[in-house]
Scaffold this motif. Structure first.
Motif, PDB file in Angstrom:
ATOM      1  N   THR A   1       0.849  -1.192   0.000  1.00  0.00           N
ATOM      2  CA  THR A   1       0.000   0.000   0.000  1.00  0.00           C
ATOM      3  C   THR A   1       0.883   1.240   0.000  1.00  0.00           C
ATOM      4  O   THR A   1       2.087   1.171   0.270  1.00  0.00           O
TER       5      THR A   1
ATOM      6  N   THR B   1       1.036   3.370   2.137  1.00  0.00           N
ATOM      7  CA  THR B   1       1.555   3.610   3.482  1.00  0.00           C
ATOM      8  C   THR B   1       2.467   2.494   3.978  1.00  0.00           C
ATOM      9  O   THR B   1       2.850   2.463   5.141  1.00  0.00           O
ATOM     10  N   GLY B   2       2.786   1.532   3.079  1.00  0.00           N
ATOM     11  CA  GLY B   2       3.802   0.540   3.405  1.00  0.00           C
ATOM     12  C   GLY B   2       3.353  -0.810   3.914  1.00  0.00           C
ATOM     13  O   GLY B   2       4.182  -1.657   4.195  1.00  0.00           O
ATOM     14  N   GLU B   3       2.043  -1.050   4.019  1.00  0.00           N
ATOM     15  CA  GLU B   3       1.574  -2.364   4.456  1.00  0.00           C
ATOM     16  C   GLU B   3       1.403  -3.276   3.244  1.00  0.00           C
ATOM     17  O   GLU B   3       1.315  -2.815   2.117  1.00  0.00           O
TER      18      GLU B   3
ATOM     19  N   TYR C   1       0.272  10.345  -1.323  1.00  0.00           N
ATOM     20  CA  TYR C   1      -0.809  10.051  -0.371  1.00  0.00           C
ATOM     21  C   TYR C   1      -1.422  11.351   0.170  1.00  0.00           C
ATOM     22  O   TYR C   1      -2.652  11.506   0.174  1.00  0.00           O
ATOM     23  N   ASP C   2      -0.576  12.275   0.604  1.00  0.00           N
ATOM     24  CA  ASP C   2      -1.084  13.563   1.114  1.00  0.00           C
ATOM     25  C   ASP C   2      -1.880  14.303   0.049  1.00  0.00           C
ATOM     26  O   ASP C   2      -2.946  14.850   0.322  1.00  0.00           O
TER      27      ASP C   2
ATOM     28  N   ASN D   1       5.790   8.212  -2.258  1.00  0.00           N
ATOM     29  CA  ASN D   1       4.483   7.733  -1.817  1.00  0.00           C
ATOM     30  C   ASN D   1       3.821   8.635  -0.779  1.00  0.00           C
ATOM     31  O   ASN D   1       2.614   8.862  -0.836  1.00  0.00           O
ATOM     32  N   ASP D   2       4.590   9.166   0.185  1.00  0.00           N
ATOM     33  CA  ASP D   2       3.950   9.996   1.216  1.00  0.00           C
ATOM     34  C   ASP D   2       3.407  11.294   0.635  1.00  0.00           C
ATOM     35  O   ASP D   2       2.339  11.751   1.024  1.00  0.00           O
TER      36      ASP D   2
ATOM     37  N   THR E   1      -5.350  12.469  -0.584  1.00  0.00           N
ATOM     38  CA  THR E   1      -6.300  12.550   0.529  1.00  0.00           C
ATOM     39  C   THR E   1      -6.704  13.987   0.835  1.00  0.00           C
ATOM     40  O   THR E   1      -7.877  14.239   1.112  1.00  0.00           O
TER      41      THR E   1
END
Length: 180
Positions: free
Chosen positions: A30, A32-34, A98-99, A94-95, A102
């Motif tokens: 994902t 967020t790394g999962e 993601y920001d 990715n971060d 969202t």
């Protein structure tokens, strides 16, 4: 008798080896790394879309989120895969992606880590999505950001929709309303 047994074993082996993969054979990281195991989506229709944050089509995030709010839940899921392959339009990490997704578009559907869709390092799920040898149904070249793949409740690719047709195109809405 031995020939019969040999032929029977050969037949069984060809059946097992000839089976095509489904969405449920894959996992991805994902954003967020999962680890996300696609087998958790069994029984759902799934729309997979490659995304980009700096593309003229980026406003499709808003329509994707609207579609997710209207149809998402027990029967439907959207999965986004950021990609920098087309026009280098998602260069951030990715971060940052993601920001952006969202905060600017209120994205709540699952976003995966950025992947490659073209070239030597194509993500396995995109090899599957785009190759009839892998998915047993169709060959599809990803032509740009926001190409959409339709996956049925059995985890099989059934179609794709051009990047230039929005997430609420007739084809997608009809598919979502079809009984399986």
């Amino acid at each position: 008798m031995r020939i019969f047994i040999f032929l029977f074993i050969l037949f069984l082996a060809s059946q097992v080896l000839g089976q095509n993969k489904t969405l449920y054979d894959f996992s991805a990281e994902t954003i967020t790394g999962e680890t996300f195991d696609f087998s958790t989506l069994k029984g759902k229709k799934v729309l997979i879309v490659n995304t980009a944050s700096e593309c003229m089509l980026t406003p499709q995030f808003k329509k994707l989120q609207e579609l997710y709010e209207e149809y998402g839940g027990d029967d439907f899921e959207i999965i986004g895969f950021p990609c920098n392959d087309f026009g280098k339009q998602d260069p951030a990490g990715n971060d940052v992606i993601y920001d952006f997704c969202t905060k600017k578009y209120g994205v709540t559907f699952p976003m995966m880590a950025k992947i490659e869709i073209e070239g030597e390092n194509v993500a396995p799920i995109y090899k599957w999505l785009t190759s009839s040898e892998e998915n047993g149904v169709l060959d599809a070249n990803v032509t740009w950001n926001f190409q959409k793949f339709l996956i049925n409740k059995n985890g099989e690719v059934i179609d794709f929709v051009s990047p230039f047709k929005g997430p609420k195109s007739n084809r997608i809405i009809e598919w979502l309303n079809e009984e399986e």
